[in-house]
Design a protein around this motif. Structure first.
Motif, short mmCIF file in Angstrom:
data_model
loop_
_atom_site.label_atom_id
_atom_site.label_comp_id
_atom_site.label_asym_id
_atom_site.label_seq_id
_atom_site.Cartn_x
_atom_site.Cartn_y
_atom_site.Cartn_z
N LEU A 16 76.65 1.12 40.12
CA LEU A 16 75.63 0.73 39.13
C LEU A 16 76.02 1.22 37.74
O LEU A 16 75.86 0.51 36.73
N ALA A 17 76.54 2.44 37.69
CA ALA A 17 76.93 3.00 36.39
C ALA A 17 78.03 2.16 35.77
O ALA A 17 77.99 1.83 34.57
N VAL A 18 79.01 1.78 36.57
CA VAL A 18 80.11 0.96 36.05
C VAL A 18 79.60 -0.40 35.61
O VAL A 18 79.96 -0.92 34.54
N ILE A 19 78.69 -0.99 36.42
CA ILE A 19 78.14 -2.30 36.06
C ILE A 19 77.38 -2.21 34.73
O ILE A 19 77.50 -3.09 33.87
N ALA A 20 76.65 -1.12 34.55
CA ALA A 20 75.90 -0.95 33.29
C ALA A 20 76.84 -0.97 32.10
O ALA A 20 76.63 -1.70 31.12
#
Ligand code: HEM
Ligand code: HEM
Ligand SMILES: [Fe+2]
Lengths: 127, 458
Positions: A16-20
């Motif tokens: 999720l962090a990378v997608i953000a």
């Protein structure tokens, strides 16, 4: 910064962090607007996510994107209202302003992306 | 230093830095001639200074690349260089040939130089960046072939790594594309068409492989991240480089008389060229974030990150700025081009050479792992002063370019070239001041080599 002792690159909430961060960059570079909409939706949906990493990257990228909106879009409208694009000086200021501010935000996004990939939190240096 | 023969890199690096200083001095001379037209005229005319400035740049970067290879390949291949004697002999040949060429530029008129070097036997002179007399070009080919033989033999006989393979492919490409400098057709369109096979396919093709391999090498050393991780990144980066960069050559074919489809192909593919630079920057930060050791050489790490960021800005951002055909229609050959050329060359190639020098020079000078902290502080000051000065040079040239285009290429009553130049003299003065800042940074950099103090254990 400390050297990381766990070499495993995976951790709770990392994707999720990378997608953000990727959506933040995409909003700047590929699909403005739409990417931000998706980012905002993800942020609202995962506000109570158990991973602090995911939460903070989502929050930080939304915040930074709002700054992008103010510094790039609103300023542009102001310039348009004030002077229009009829004078050389307007173009001079606008092109240099946009290139530098836009690249600065892209660089910050790269830092954020590198942090997310390394399972680290990252604060955009913005109020 | 793990292998004795790595030390042949040292004279290469010293020569590179000496010629770098020369390049900057001629840049400053030209910068002044931009605002004081007859400065040093007729002793050093602008066109001569320009030739010296750009040729010194290319030659010192080649010295730097070759030094990097001689330093890196033994460690990657886990063996001594095939022939250190050959490496040293080629060093002297290259240095003397280079120096004679520069003296030739300065001592006699260019036409005379062409005559006494027998240009009419095999005419190759008179084109930007490729001004060297034909015999110098032949000398360059001999030096590069000898170098390739030496390095290839070392790699073939030793451990094969992705880093050394990518570097080798880069150098072979460098040699092969240089051969197009001997092709000099009468037809100007064909001439320009293949001229770019040297110039563009160097900086946006094979040199990027050399850049990627040096960056990967230094990052492996200073971060201690597993080689496998770094190699995976390197693969993707060089694949993206070649996929975008080869057809991206089309961004130079818009207005030279080549077929019109290049406006589409060139725009699309070169618009993707920032991708490998973008990836390099994320890669460098990612590796430093995941590092498994604190290497005492902080300066080398700073150069590695700096290269990735500045290459992205200079090549990626400032390249994209003028790469789409409808934009390039206005910006072609203006100060925008010069702004981009300066930041891209500095960010990608100057900085990567200074990066490998920063990493390897302390080891070649017998230090345990890095320079004393005090020397590193001075070096890091030099990093910031040079880099910030280059940012300002770029911004002032961009400003000059925008106004130049506005005055000279838009509207119903465009100005003549020289009338336009008069209007933007202020920006040229500012560029020159930033250039003096750059020189101060360079002097600081040289001083850092002579700062002593306690060494830090690794
Ligand atoms: C490290 C890589 C790069 C270096 C060292 C570099 C350097 C240069 C230099 C020196 C020139 C001027 C050539 C001349 O004398 O006419 C030039 C032109 C140009 N570059 Fe790059 N460049 C790099 C990467 C890029 C990239 C990635 C792009 C596109 C995204 C790009 C787009 C252009 C364009 C469109 C021109 C032609 C400008 C004109 O029409 O006048 N460059 N480059
Ligand atoms: C520090 C002060 C410097 C000054 C004042 C300076 C000035 C100049 C000037 C006046 C030109 C000629 C532009 C023209 O033809 O109208 C030029 C060309 C060039 N310089 Fe520099 N320069 C400096 C540093 C550098 C550095 C550090 C690099 C490399 C990283 C560099 C790379 C180049 C290149 C590649 C060109 C050819 C550009 C093109 O074809 O568009 N210069 N420089
Ligand atoms: Fe190009």
């Amino acid at each position: 910064m400390q050297p990381s002792d766990n070499n495993s690159q995976e951790c709770e909430g990392q994707s999720l962090a990378v997608i953000a961060e990727a959506l933040y960059l995409s909003n700047l570079l590929l699909v403005p607007g739409l990417s931000f909409a998706v980012l905002l939706w993800l942020h609202l949906k995962h506000r109570k996510h158990e991973s602090e990493l995911a939460q903070s990257h989502l929050y930080e990228t939304v915040k930074a994107s709002l700054w992008v909106g103010v510094l790039l879009v609103v300023v542009n409208i102001l310039i348009f209202l004030m002077g229009g694009y009829e004078s050389a000086n307007t173009w001079l200021v606008v092109i240099i302003y946009f290139t530098t501010v836009h690249s600065a935000f892209v660089l910050l996004g790269m830092l954020g992306l590198a942090k997310a990939m390394a399972c680290k939190v990252w604060r955009y240096p913005l109020p | 230093m793990q292998y004795q023969s790595q030390a042949v890199a040292k004279p290469y690096f010293i020569a590179a830095l000496g010629l770098f200083a020369g390049q900057i001095l001629f840049g400053l001379i030209m910068g002044l001639q931009y605002v004081m037209g007859d400065f040093l005229f007729p002793e050093i005319p602008f066109n001569v200074a320009r030739m010296v400035h750009t040729n010194l740049l290319i030659v010192w970067l080649l010295f730097g690349f070759m030094g990097a290879a001689y330093y890196m390949v033994p460690e990657e291949s886990e063996r001594e260089i095939h022939s250190p004697k050959l490496a040293l002999a080629l060093f002297w040949i290259f240095l003397i040939a280079g120096a004679l060429t520069i003296v030739g530029y300065l001592a006699v008129p260019y036409a005379t130089l062409a005559k006494i070097t027998g240009n009419d036997l095999l005419p190759t002179m008179g084109r930007e960046f490729l001004e060297q007399p034909t015999i110098t070009k032949i000398g360059i080919v001999i030096v590069v072939l000898g170098f390739l033989f030496n390095i290839t033999m070392t790699v073939l006989k030793g451990r094969k790594t992705v880093v050394s393979s990518v570097m080798l492919i880069g150098f072979w490409g460098l040699a092969i594309f240089f051969l197009f400098s001997f092709y000099n057709p009468e037809n100007l369109v064909l001439d320009k068409y293949f001229w770019w096979w040297v110039v563009h396919l160097w900086v946006e093709g094979v040199w990027e492989l050399i850049l990627g391999s040096i960056l990967a090498f230094v990052l492996i050393k200073v971060t201690g991240v597993d080689r496998e991780v770094i190699e995976k990144w390197l693969y993707i980066i060089i694949a993206m480089t070649l996929i975008t960069g080869i057809i991206g050559t089309g961004h130079h074919y818009y207005w030279i008389g080549a077929p019109e489809y290049w406006q589409v192909l060139g725009s699309i593919f070169s618009a993707l060229e920032p991708i490998p630079f973008f990836m390099m920057a994320v890669f460098a930060f990612n590796m430093v974030n995941q590092r498994r050791r604190e290497h005492p050489n902080k300066a080398a790490t700073l150069w590695a990150l700096g290269t990735a960021v500045m290459a992205f800005l200079g090549a990626g951002v400032w390249g994209f700025l003028h790469t789409l055909a409808p934009v390039n229609f206005y910006t072609h050959g203006s100060q925008i081009t010069a702004a981009h050329g300066h930041m891209a060359f500095y960010g990608a190639y100057v900085m990567i050479v200074l990066c490998i020098i920063s990493y390897s020079m302390p080891l070649m000078r017998g230090r345990a792992a890095a320079n004393p902290p005090k020397a590193q502080v001075v070096e890091m000051w030099a990093f910031w002063v040079m880099t910030i000065s280059m940012v300002f040079i770029t911004l002032f040239l961009t400003g000059a370019g925008i106004l130049q285009i506005w005055l000279q290429r838009m509207g119903d009553t465009p100005m003549s070239f020289m009338a336009g130049q008069d209007q933007i003299a202020l920006f040229y003065w500012l560029r020159e001041i930033a250039g003096v800042g750059f020189l101060i940074g360079l002097i600081t950099y040289f001083i850092s080599f002579f700062v002593g103090g306690e060494e830090q254990a690794s």
